[in-house]
Design a protein around this motif. Structure first.
Motif, PDB file in Angstrom:
ATOM      1  N   GLY A 437       0.779  -1.230   0.000  1.00 25.45           N
ATOM      2  CA  GLY A 437       0.000   0.000   0.000  1.00 25.45           C
ATOM      3  C   GLY A 437       0.811   1.280   0.000  1.00 25.45           C
ATOM      4  N   TRP A 438       2.139   1.181   0.162  1.00 22.71           N
ATOM      5  CA  TRP A 438       2.971   2.384   0.151  1.00 22.71           C
ATOM      6  C   TRP A 438       3.129   2.901  -1.275  1.00 22.71           C
ATOM      7  CZ3 TRP A 438       4.598   4.949   4.410  1.00 22.71           C
ATOM      8  CH2 TRP A 438       4.549   4.282   5.634  1.00 22.71           C
ATOM      9  N   GLU A 439       3.067   4.216  -1.417  1.00 24.12           N
ATOM     10  CA  GLU A 439       3.256   4.852  -2.719  1.00 24.12           C
ATOM     11  C   GLU A 439       4.662   5.446  -2.778  1.00 24.12           C
ATOM     12  OE1 GLU A 439       0.221   7.730  -3.180  1.00 24.12           O
ATOM     13  OE2 GLU A 439      -1.419   6.265  -3.182  1.00 24.12           O
ATOM     14  N   ILE A 440       5.395   5.113  -3.833  1.00 19.56           N
ATOM     15  CA  ILE A 440       6.775   5.591  -3.992  1.00 19.56           C
ATOM     16  C   ILE A 440       6.744   7.020  -4.526  1.00 19.56           C
ATOM     17  CG2 ILE A 440       8.960   5.218  -5.182  1.00 19.56           C
ATOM     18  CD1 ILE A 440       8.209   2.234  -5.292  1.00 19.56           C
ATOM     19  N   GLU A 441       7.308   7.951  -3.760  1.00 18.29           N
ATOM     20  CA  GLU A 441       7.324   9.358  -4.166  1.00 18.29           C
ATOM     21  C   GLU A 441       8.634   9.755  -4.809  1.00 18.29           C
ATOM     22  OE1 GLU A 441       6.294  11.522  -0.606  1.00 18.29           O
ATOM     23  OE2 GLU A 441       4.146  11.383  -1.087  1.00 18.29           O
ATOM     24  N   ASP A 442       9.741   9.194  -4.314  1.00 18.56           N
ATOM     25  CA  ASP A 442      11.053   9.549  -4.865  1.00 18.56           C
ATOM     26  C   ASP A 442      12.033   8.435  -4.540  1.00 18.56           C
ATOM     27  OD1 ASP A 442      12.980  11.103  -6.158  1.00 18.56           O
ATOM     28  OD2 ASP A 442      13.680  11.968  -4.278  1.00 18.56           O
ATOM     29  N   GLU A 443      13.016   8.275  -5.414  1.00 14.06           N
ATOM     30  CA  GLU A 443      14.055   7.267  -5.190  1.00 14.06           C
ATOM     31  C   GLU A 443      15.369   7.790  -5.748  1.00 14.06           C
ATOM     32  OE1 GLU A 443      15.175   2.610  -6.290  1.00 14.06           O
ATOM     33  OE2 GLU A 443      13.496   3.624  -7.263  1.00 14.06           O
ATOM     34  N   LYS A 444      16.445   7.522  -5.036  1.00 17.83           N
ATOM     35  CA  LYS A 444      17.757   7.950  -5.501  1.00 17.83           C
ATOM     36  C   LYS A 444      18.815   7.000  -4.963  1.00 17.83           C
ATOM     37  CE  LYS A 444      18.202  11.221  -1.629  1.00 17.83           C
ATOM     38  NZ  LYS A 444      18.369  12.631  -1.248  1.00 17.83           N
ATOM     39  N   ILE A 445      19.974   7.032  -5.595  1.00 18.40           N
ATOM     40  CA  ILE A 445      21.122   6.246  -5.158  1.00 18.40           C
ATOM     41  C   ILE A 445      22.099   7.197  -4.476  1.00 18.40           C
ATOM     42  CG2 ILE A 445      22.986   4.712  -5.854  1.00 18.40           C
ATOM     43  CD1 ILE A 445      20.203   3.554  -6.252  1.00 18.40           C
ATOM     44  N   ILE A 446      22.427   6.937  -3.213  1.00 24.26           N
ATOM     45  CA  ILE A 446      23.366   7.782  -2.471  1.00 24.26           C
ATOM     46  C   ILE A 446      24.700   7.053  -2.384  1.00 24.26           C
ATOM     47  CG2 ILE A 446      21.678   9.123  -1.183  1.00 24.26           C
ATOM     48  CD1 ILE A 446      21.881   7.178   1.081  1.00 24.26           C
ATOM     49  N   ASP A 447      25.756   7.784  -2.657  1.00 20.53           N
ATOM     50  CA  ASP A 447      27.100   7.205  -2.682  1.00 20.53           C
ATOM     51  C   ASP A 447      28.085   8.298  -2.321  1.00 20.53           C
ATOM     52  OD1 ASP A 447      29.364   5.777  -3.027  1.00 20.53           O
ATOM     53  OD2 ASP A 447      29.128   5.430  -5.169  1.00 20.53           O
ATOM     54  N   ASP A 448      28.504   8.358  -1.057  1.00 19.48           N
ATOM     55  CA  ASP A 448      29.474   9.370  -0.629  1.00 19.48           C
ATOM     56  C   ASP A 448      30.345   8.788   0.473  1.00 19.48           C
ATOM     57  OD1 ASP A 448      27.988   9.603   1.813  1.00 19.48           O
ATOM     58  OD2 ASP A 448      26.610  10.965   0.794  1.00 19.48           O
ATOM     59  N   SER A 449      31.321   9.580   0.935  1.00 16.54           N
ATOM     60  CA  SER A 449      32.288   9.101   1.916  1.00 16.54           C
ATOM     61  C   SER A 449      31.638   8.768   3.253  1.00 16.54           C
ATOM     62  CB  SER A 449      33.380  10.157   2.124  1.00 16.54           C
ATOM     63  OG  SER A 449      32.795  11.381   2.544  1.00 16.54           O
ATOM     64  N   LEU A 450      30.526   9.432   3.588  1.00 15.07           N
ATOM     65  CA  LEU A 450      29.860   9.172   4.854  1.00 15.07           C
ATOM     66  C   LEU A 450      29.280   7.767   4.901  1.00 15.07           C
ATOM     67  CD1 LEU A 450      27.984  12.564   5.394  1.00 15.07           C
ATOM     68  CD2 LEU A 450      30.151  11.812   6.389  1.00 15.07           C
ATOM     69  N   LEU A 451      29.039   7.198   3.747  1.00 16.46           N
ATOM     70  CA  LEU A 451      28.473   5.853   3.673  1.00 16.46           C
ATOM     71  C   LEU A 451      29.523   4.835   3.220  1.00 16.46           C
ATOM     72  CD1 LEU A 451      24.975   6.671   2.194  1.00 16.46           C
ATOM     73  CD2 LEU A 451      25.527   6.047   4.524  1.00 16.46           C
ATOM     74  N   TYR A 452      30.806   5.123   3.519  1.00 20.15           N
ATOM     75  CA  TYR A 452      31.898   4.186   3.264  1.00 20.15           C
ATOM     76  C   TYR A 452      32.027   3.792   1.796  1.00 20.15           C
ATOM     77  CZ  TYR A 452      31.238   3.671   8.308  1.00 20.15           C
ATOM     78  OH  TYR A 452      31.075   3.919   9.629  1.00 20.15           O
ATOM     79  N   GLN A 453      31.674   4.704   0.902  1.00 16.37           N
ATOM     80  CA  GLN A 453      31.759   4.427  -0.530  1.00 16.37           C
ATOM     81  C   GLN A 453      30.982   3.162  -0.910  1.00 16.37           C
ATOM     82  OE1 GLN A 453      33.121   6.390  -2.841  1.00 16.37           O
ATOM     83  NE2 GLN A 453      33.629   7.887  -1.271  1.00 16.37           N
ATOM     84  N   TRP A 454      29.899   2.930  -0.192  1.00 13.53           N
ATOM     85  CA  TRP A 454      29.055   1.768  -0.453  1.00 13.53           C
ATOM     86  C   TRP A 454      27.676   2.301  -0.821  1.00 13.53           C
ATOM     87  CZ3 TRP A 454      27.816  -2.494   3.747  1.00 13.53           C
ATOM     88  CH2 TRP A 454      27.047  -3.500   3.168  1.00 13.53           C
ATOM     89  N   ALA A 455      27.357   2.236  -2.095  1.00 16.98           N
ATOM     90  CA  ALA A 455      26.125   2.851  -2.585  1.00 16.98           C
ATOM     91  C   ALA A 455      24.898   2.203  -1.958  1.00 16.98           C
ATOM     92  CB  ALA A 455      26.057   2.756  -4.103  1.00 16.98           C
ATOM     93  N   ALA A 456      23.904   3.024  -1.683  1.00 20.68           N
ATOM     94  CA  ALA A 456      22.649   2.551  -1.111  1.00 20.68           C
ATOM     95  C   ALA A 456      21.482   3.180  -1.865  1.00 20.68           C
ATOM     96  CB  ALA A 456      22.561   2.898   0.371  1.00 20.68           C
ATOM     97  N   SER A 457      20.375   2.486  -1.863  1.00 19.79           N
ATOM     98  CA  SER A 457      19.148   3.007  -2.454  1.00 19.79           C
ATOM     99  C   SER A 457      18.330   3.683  -1.354  1.00 19.79           C
ATOM    100  CB  SER A 457      18.349   1.864  -3.088  1.00 19.79           C
ATOM    101  OG  SER A 457      17.055   2.291  -3.442  1.00 19.79           O
ATOM    102  N   GLU A 458      17.883   4.919  -1.617  1.00 20.45           N
ATOM    103  CA  GLU A 458      17.047   5.647  -0.656  1.00 20.45           C
ATOM    104  C   GLU A 458      15.716   5.974  -1.329  1.00 20.45           C
ATOM    105  OE1 GLU A 458      16.919  10.017   1.453  1.00 20.45           O
ATOM    106  OE2 GLU A 458      18.796   8.889   1.614  1.00 20.45           O
ATOM    107  N   THR A 459      14.632   5.572  -0.683  1.00 16.62           N
ATOM    108  CA  THR A 459      13.294   5.739  -1.248  1.00 16.62           C
ATOM    109  C   THR A 459      12.403   6.481  -0.262  1.00 16.62           C
ATOM    110  OG1 THR A 459      13.548   3.625  -2.406  1.00 16.62           O
ATOM    111  CG2 THR A 459      11.323   4.547  -2.292  1.00 16.62           C
ATOM    112  N   ASP A 460      11.711   7.497  -0.743  1.00 15.70           N
ATOM    113  CA  ASP A 460      10.698   8.202   0.046  1.00 15.70           C
ATOM    114  C   ASP A 460       9.333   7.654  -0.339  1.00 15.70           C
ATOM    115  OD1 ASP A 460      12.560   9.870   1.341  1.00 15.70           O
ATOM    116  OD2 ASP A 460      12.577  11.247  -0.360  1.00 15.70           O
ATOM    117  N   MET A 461       8.542   7.248   0.665  1.00 17.83           N
ATOM    118  CA  MET A 461       7.245   6.638   0.420  1.00 17.83           C
ATOM    119  C   MET A 461       6.164   7.337   1.249  1.00 17.83           C
ATOM    120  SD  MET A 461       8.346   2.581   0.469  1.00 17.83           S
ATOM    121  CE  MET A 461       8.651   2.626   2.250  1.00 17.83           C
TER     122      MET A 461
END
Length: 565
Positions: A437-461
């Motif tokens: 039932g969640w509606e996806i509003e936005d999605e992006k891939i975050i990849d920076d030094s704060l996240l140990y150069q390990w890309a993650a998917s971030e989704t706003d619902m």
């Protein structure tokens, strides 16, 4: 004449050999595609569509007259190049959906060949019907179905308000004091938006409707599905209240679906009749015979041209008075050589592919690396562990067989972090939540030094009731190697993601043995009544980065210990 008949006979033999070899190439993966399609309840009407295509083609082929004009010689060549490229991708990357697209191109090639012998009425309309079996991209399909369910539920709720039925809408649920109804269960099944559009398309082709009429009918079919869903919702609720009978129960489901089908047919037929009246030429009776009224004016002329436009007339301008030449000896060798090469590729894929599928590529239950509660410490200031739970599911669960779940609190905000495993590929977790039932509003891939150069998917619902959520997700394998996330955008990045060499299927890539594709998913989900400020989001990202790195280290350590044992 004898020489011509002999050449035509040889050409027919070549054509039949090409058909047989093409079928042997296409059918194995096409069978996989249709088995996947059958799992989607809203696409279970595809056999009826193909049956209608077969009946229409047979009837029109029998009464077709010999061709007087022929398709242009370059038309077949125009289809060959994309067909070969897509077919190569199909076997290198094991893409059943793409094989369905290839089948559409091959059928277009066959239509061109047949039109060089007989003038089949509305042949391209019949071909377009076949394309309805090609499912749109999964995310697009989910959003269309969710949109239809939301619109239907909102309208049905207004009707229930008018009928003074006490109820409330909670996400995808219609809640009454004593009953709860899942709008997805009411609106799904094999009578859905997809089947309604298919009915409209079959009707348009069967009655040889013109372009504007056909397009309008297909759009009207979406409105017919909306009315059908409202009607079904009111009927299901009414029968449940009045007779205490659940029409969605197994004993009544067949009658419910049959009634839905009949109502859909009436709605689509009514829409077609209305369009006949709306788009038909204005006539007057003159001595017993109707005649078209003649009007002058640019808008009237434009409207008349739009109503009378036929795609067949446009395609007819490219036709030729010369029949296509038979294939030369060199071309014959090239065609059959190419078909044989694809047959060999197909055989290799069919032989090697099962060894690299799903559970066979993951570690088994006994050898699977597992972590415990003590593997992760949440030591950033302001964080508190509220609860820990280890959840077990069937080994084939789409959520993973195991989930280590931590429920945390940060300044009054409830945060859930979990490690879910095993998976054999990137697990698109947002799809699972959208099904809830969640509606996806936005999605992006975050990849920076704060996240140990390990890309993650971030989704706003968001939920229809106003609740919002942030979802973070990333993967690693059982050796700690980072898994590249699926791109957020369905464009060139997604295409490049799909065609990476490591995604090739065996034997064209490195052969995947037992346990070599065991992926772990680290996810974080935060649900709040109101949107969070950016500072809180950033702190949650930092805690998530700390959590997944500890989980990753624990996975590597436990895998090494298991290897030593």
């Amino acid at each position: 004449m004898g020489i011509l008949n002999k050449r035509r006979g040889r050409g027919d033999i070549k054509a039949w050999l090409i058909v047989v070899m093409a079928a042997l190439i296409i059918l194995p993966l096409l069978k996989v595609y249709f088995s996947w399609l059958q799992l989607k309840d809203y696409y279970q009407c595809w056999p009826l569509l193909l049956m209608a295509v077969g009946i229409l083609f047979t009837l029109r082929w029998r009464k077709a007259s010999p061709a007087s004009r022929y398709p242009p010689r370059w038309s077949m060549g125009l289809i060959i190049l994309p067909t070969l490229i897509l077919l190569l991708c199909v076997f290198l990357y094991y893409l059943p959906w793409t094989m369905a697209v290839v089948t559409g191109l091959v059928l277009a090639w066959g239509a061109i060949y047949l039109l060089s012998y007989r003038k089949v009425e509305n042949m391209w309309g019949i071909w377009l019907l076949c394309l309805l079996c090609i499912r749109p991209p999964y995310q697009m399909m989910l959003r269309m179905m969710a949109w239809m369910e939301d619109v239907s539920l909102e309208t049905a709720s207004l009707v229930l308000d008018y009928l003074k039925v006490l109820h409330s809408v909670q996400g995808g649920l219609l809640a009454l004091p004593e009953y709860h109804f899942d709008i997805q269960a009411i609106c799904s099944g094999w009578v859905s938006m997809v089947s309604t559009v298919m009915m409209a398309a079959i009707l348009a082709v069967a009655r040889n409707r013109k372009c504007l009429h056909s397009v309008s009918l297909l759009l009207s079919a979406v409105g017919c599905c909306w009315l059908l869903n409202i009607f079904r919702t009111i009927v299901v609720v009414g029968v449940q209240i009045r007779f205490d009978t659940d029409l969605l129960a197994e004993g009544y489901l067949w009658a419910y679906q049959l009634g839905s089908l009949l109502v859909a047919l009436v709605l689509v037929g009514s829409a077609d009749a209305f369009l006949v009246f709306l788009l038909g030429a204005i006539t007057k009776k003159d001595e017993g015979s109707p005649k078209k009224l003649s009007y002058k004016g640019s808008l009237v002329t434009l409207w008349r041209y739009a109503c009378e436009f036929k795609l067949s007339e446009v395609l007819g301008r490219f036709s030729s008075s010369l029949r296509m030449k038979p294939m030369s000896s060199v071309m014959t060798v090239m065609v059959f050589g190419g078909l044989f090469a694809f047959l060999v590729m197909n055989a290799l894929v069919v032989y090697y592919r099962p060894e690299s599928l799903g559970e066979q590529a993951m570690h088994g239950e006994e050898s699977l690396t597992k972590i415990d509660e003590g593997s992760v410490v949440f030591d950033r200031p302001g964080w508190e562990v509220i609860h820990y739970e280890l959840e077990k599911r069937p080994y084939s669960s789409i959520w993973g067989s195991y989930s280590n779940i931590w429920t945390l609190a940060y300044h009054g905000v409830s945060v859930t972090m979990s490690l879910d495993y095993p998976f054999d590929d990137w697990h698109d977790i947002k799809v699972c939540y959208s099904n809830l039932g969640w509606e996806i509003e936005d999605e992006k891939i975050i990849d920076d030094s704060l996240l140990y150069q390990w890309a993650a998917s971030e989704t706003d619902m968001a939920l229809p009731n106003g609740d919002s959520a942030m979802l973070l997700c990333s993967h690693c394998d059982h050796l700690g190697n980072v898994v590249v996330p699926k791109p957020a955008e369905h464009g060139w990045e997604m295409i490049l993601y799909r065609i990476r060499p490591e995604r090739m299927t065996p034997p064209f890539s490195s052969r995947v043995g037992k346990g070599e594709r065991t992926f772990y998913q680290a996810q974080c989900k935060v649900s709040t009544p109101m949107p969070m400020d950016e500072a809180t989001k950033e702190e949650i990202r930092m805690m998530y980065a700390r959590f997944r790195q500890q989980a990753r280290d624990a996975i590597v350590l436990m895998s090494e210990k298991n290897k030593i044992k």
